[in-house]
Structure formats: C-alpha cells, structure tokens
Design a protein around this motif. Structure first.
Motif: not given
Length: 218
Positions: A65-86, A99-103
């Motif tokens: 119906l129209a254009e609208t404005k919103t606030q979106l993340l300026a950038e994606q974080p990197v997600l990291a975890t310690i195997l295996r429990a994390g 959409k995050a990359y992972s470590t």
C-alpha cells in the motif's frame, strides 16, 4: 559485586525463570530434547536483549500500500560458541541473528587428581573478527578459564570492536575472572549462582550441560 556491563535476566521475573528452573530440575534431566530446547529458548531471550544494544539504521520498506520506514540492524554480529555444550544456547541465538556468521571452538577442562585445572583448546574455526560485533555463548560460566582461553584464541582472527558474552548460569568466581581478563565485554546471564565447589562446579548449578544435552561422555 558491582555490576557495570553485567545483565541478569532473572533479576526481573520473566519466562527466563521457567526455562532455568527446568534446566536445573533433576526431574526433567532425563529428557535431553527438553533440556536442549530450554537452553535454546534461553539463547533466544538473551539474543533479544542483546539486540536492543546494537547499532541500527533507518531503511525504507515498500508494502503493498505504501512506503514506510523502520530501524534495522546496521550490521550482523558474529556468533561464537564452545563445543559441545554451547550448541543449544548458540542455536537459540542463531534463530534470532539468522544472518550472522559463526565461530566454533573446541576447548575443555582437564581434570586430574592433585593437579591444577587446565584448559585444552584443540579446535578453532573462525570467520574474520576484525572490527566486528562478537557474541560468545557458553551455557556455564564456572571458572571462566575456558571462555577466556577461547576468546584469546579467536583474537588471532581479528580484534572485535564490541564483545558480548552470554551464559545461562554463572558463578561469582568465573564472572569476576572474565571481567578481569576481558574488561571490555558486556556480559549477559540467565542467573548468578552461589559459588564454585572444590571440583569447580557451579552450586546450585544444573550439572554437566554437555552431558544433559547430548549424553554422557567417556
């Protein structure tokens, strides 16, 4: 303890209390699927809280119906975890930062009688961390030594501009150690428990998160 840059979900009653209660409950521990799902849901809550502090930018969206404005993340974080429990906690965060990359880090404590607690790190698969927002998820912040060693290993792949550490449960001793070693970090917790016992397990805690999620190791 002074709590600058430390955020604790259970200080305000919410659904986080329910998830942590089931994570602790020995009557629920026989259900690995339920245990993993509760860690995942807690990861989702922590991700949501962290998301409120990240940088955003205004964008235009075209609706039917129209254009609208919103606030979106300026950038994606990197997600990291310690195997295996994390992994379950990380999966919950990935549900939100989809959409995050992972470590991934393979680090574990070496527990031998009459020796000091040692941390071995044998695996590290990391994306570029230079000038990125890093979120490191580990369900149990006990001594904090595996988390700090993992973070120090990640620094070989770049210095993040912002660091967030997320855990389901922390011991005061581990929290103090992490704050000393990584003073720039923002720390997000489900709960802070009472102390570490002589085997460096969190009390009251919940037991071994890796074993409860994926079965006992040999």
């Amino acid at each position: 303890m002074e709590k600058k840059n430390v955020h604790i979900l259970t200080e305000t009653p919410s659904l986080a209390n329910h998830y942590i209660a089931e994570l602790r409950d020995v009557q629920v521990h026989g259900d690995s699927l339920r245990f993993r799902r509760n860690l995942e849901r807690l990861g989702e809550l922590l991700a949501y809280e962290i998301s409120k502090t990240l940088p955003y930018q205004e964008v235009s969206i075209t609706t039917p119906l129209a254009e609208t404005k919103t606030q979106l993340l300026a950038e994606q974080p990197v997600l990291a975890t310690i195997l295996r429990a994390g992994l379950p906690l990380y999966n919950g965060m990935l549900n939100y930062f989809d959409k995050a990359y992972s470590t991934f880090v393979g680090a574990y404590r070496v527990e031998e009688e009459n020796t000091q607690l040692q941390i071995n790190m044998e695996y590290l698969a990391s994306t570029n961390l230079h000038d990125k927002i890093l979120i490191l998820a580990d369900p149990m912040l006990a001594t904090g030594r595996s988390l700090v060693k993992s973070y120090e290993g990640m620094l070989r792949h770049g210095k993040p501009k912002q660091v967030h550490i997320a855990a389901a449960i922390a011991a005061p001793e581990g929290l103090a150690y992490v704050r000393e070693q990584v003073p720039e970090a923002h720390i997000w917790l489900g709960a802070i428990d009472d102390y570490l016992n002589e085997k460096s397990y969190i009390v009251p805690g919940l037991g071994d998160a890796g074993d409860l999620a994926f079965g006992p190791k040999v």
